[in-house]
Design a protein around this motif. Structure first.
Motif, short mmCIF file in Angstrom:
data_model
loop_
_atom_site.label_atom_id
_atom_site.label_comp_id
_atom_site.label_asym_id
_atom_site.label_seq_id
_atom_site.Cartn_x
_atom_site.Cartn_y
_atom_site.Cartn_z
N GLN A 73 16.39 3.21 -21.97
CA GLN A 73 15.97 3.15 -23.38
C GLN A 73 15.30 1.80 -23.64
N GLU A 74 14.20 1.80 -24.36
CA GLU A 74 13.48 0.57 -24.70
C GLU A 74 13.97 0.11 -26.07
N LEU A 76 14.49 10.21 -29.08
CA LEU A 76 13.73 8.97 -29.06
C LEU A 76 14.12 8.11 -27.85
N THR A 77 13.17 7.34 -27.38
CA THR A 77 13.42 6.45 -26.23
C THR A 77 12.98 5.01 -26.50
N HIS A 78 12.41 4.76 -27.69
CA HIS A 78 11.95 3.43 -28.07
C HIS A 78 12.54 3.06 -29.43
N ASN A 102 4.12 6.82 -28.38
CA ASN A 102 5.55 7.09 -28.36
C ASN A 102 6.13 7.06 -29.78
N ASP A 103 7.02 7.98 -30.07
CA ASP A 103 7.78 7.90 -31.32
C ASP A 103 8.80 6.77 -31.20
N MET A 104 9.00 6.04 -32.29
CA MET A 104 9.94 4.92 -32.28
C MET A 104 10.96 5.08 -33.40
N ALA A 146 4.48 0.36 -28.54
CA ALA A 146 4.86 1.65 -27.95
C ALA A 146 4.40 2.81 -28.83
#
Length: 241
Positions: free
Chosen positions: A57-58, A26-28, A90-92, A85
């Motif tokens: 990373q967000e 994950l990045t969010h 995007n996966d969160m 996002a």
């Protein structure tokens, strides 16, 4: 898990490999506290490479009022803007300070918003302090309630303790609650002094750590012992028949 404790346990010992794998890709993120979330991701990265460096990373924090007042109630908190996002494909990840998001922690507003927006929700397995404490207490795991925090004012707190005890003894329903760590001992003393001698009282703290505390006994037995709970780390309390 071990948030709020002086010691840490290896992440791979308390989180399934599948959960760690998802966290690494994950990045969010939506969280309570960005600093502790970065610390968590650093530990994840020691086991599996992160999809993006930490600086990329967000990470978005839930508003402070959600921490204090909760995010589930009349009016609630509109978390839909936090999910932009996810709507973009995007996966969160939703992460809380300890335990599990939306279970005795903020996050239900995010989950609710995801459902409203048609975003798939996938809960991941990890240590949940309330369930670990209940399982280790010997109290009724078939009928239980989590009631959050008890009042701080002594008279109101004693009244609430007796209300919960009466409910537990009448229905068999175990009652679980928590306290800010630095008030643990004050709550413990109020419980020992306010409950009936035969009521069972349990406390658990640091259950994933080598120094875990998990004790359960009738109040009459507790009156002959010292307090098993300290003021320096989170604890879960439970009472029942």
């Amino acid at each position: 898990m071990d948030f709020g404790c002086a010691e840490q346990v290896p992440l791979g010992e308390v989180l399934p490999a599948g959960t760690i794998t998802v966290a690494a890709r994950l990045t969010h993120w939506i969280c309570e506290n960005a600093k502790s979330t970065r610390a968590y991701l650093k530990r994840v990265g020691e086991l599996q490479p992160l999809a993006l460096p930490m600086q990329q990373q967000e990470i978005v924090e839930l508003p402070r009022e959600v921490h204090k007042k909760g995010d589930h109630g009349p009016g609630g908190f509109d978390a839909r803007p936090l999910l932009k996002a996810a709507l973009a494909g995007n996966d969160m990840g939703l992460v809380s300070e300890a335990g599990m998001p939306a279970i005795a922690d903020p996050g239900s507003s995010v989950v609710r918003a995801a459902h409203e927006l048609g975003i798939e929700v996938a809960p991941l397995v990890g240590p949940v302090s309330l369930l670990l404490a209940l399982a280790a207490s010997g109290l009724n795991g078939q009928n239980f309630a989590f009631v959050g925090y008890l009042p701080q004012e002594p008279t109101a707190r004693t009244q609430r303790i007796r209300e919960l005890e009466a409910l537990a003894l009448r229905t068999g329903q175990a009652q679980l609650f928590i306290e800010t760590p630095y008030r643990n001992r004050a709550l413990w003393q109020a419980l020992v002094q306010g409950l009936k001698p035969t009521t069972r009282l349990a406390v658990a703290s640091g259950l994933t750590l080598p120094s875990a505390v998990c004790r359960s006994a009738a109040v009459t037995a507790w009156k002959q012992q010292g307090a098993p709970v300290s003021n320096d780390r989170p604890a879960v309390f439970a009472l029942g028949a």
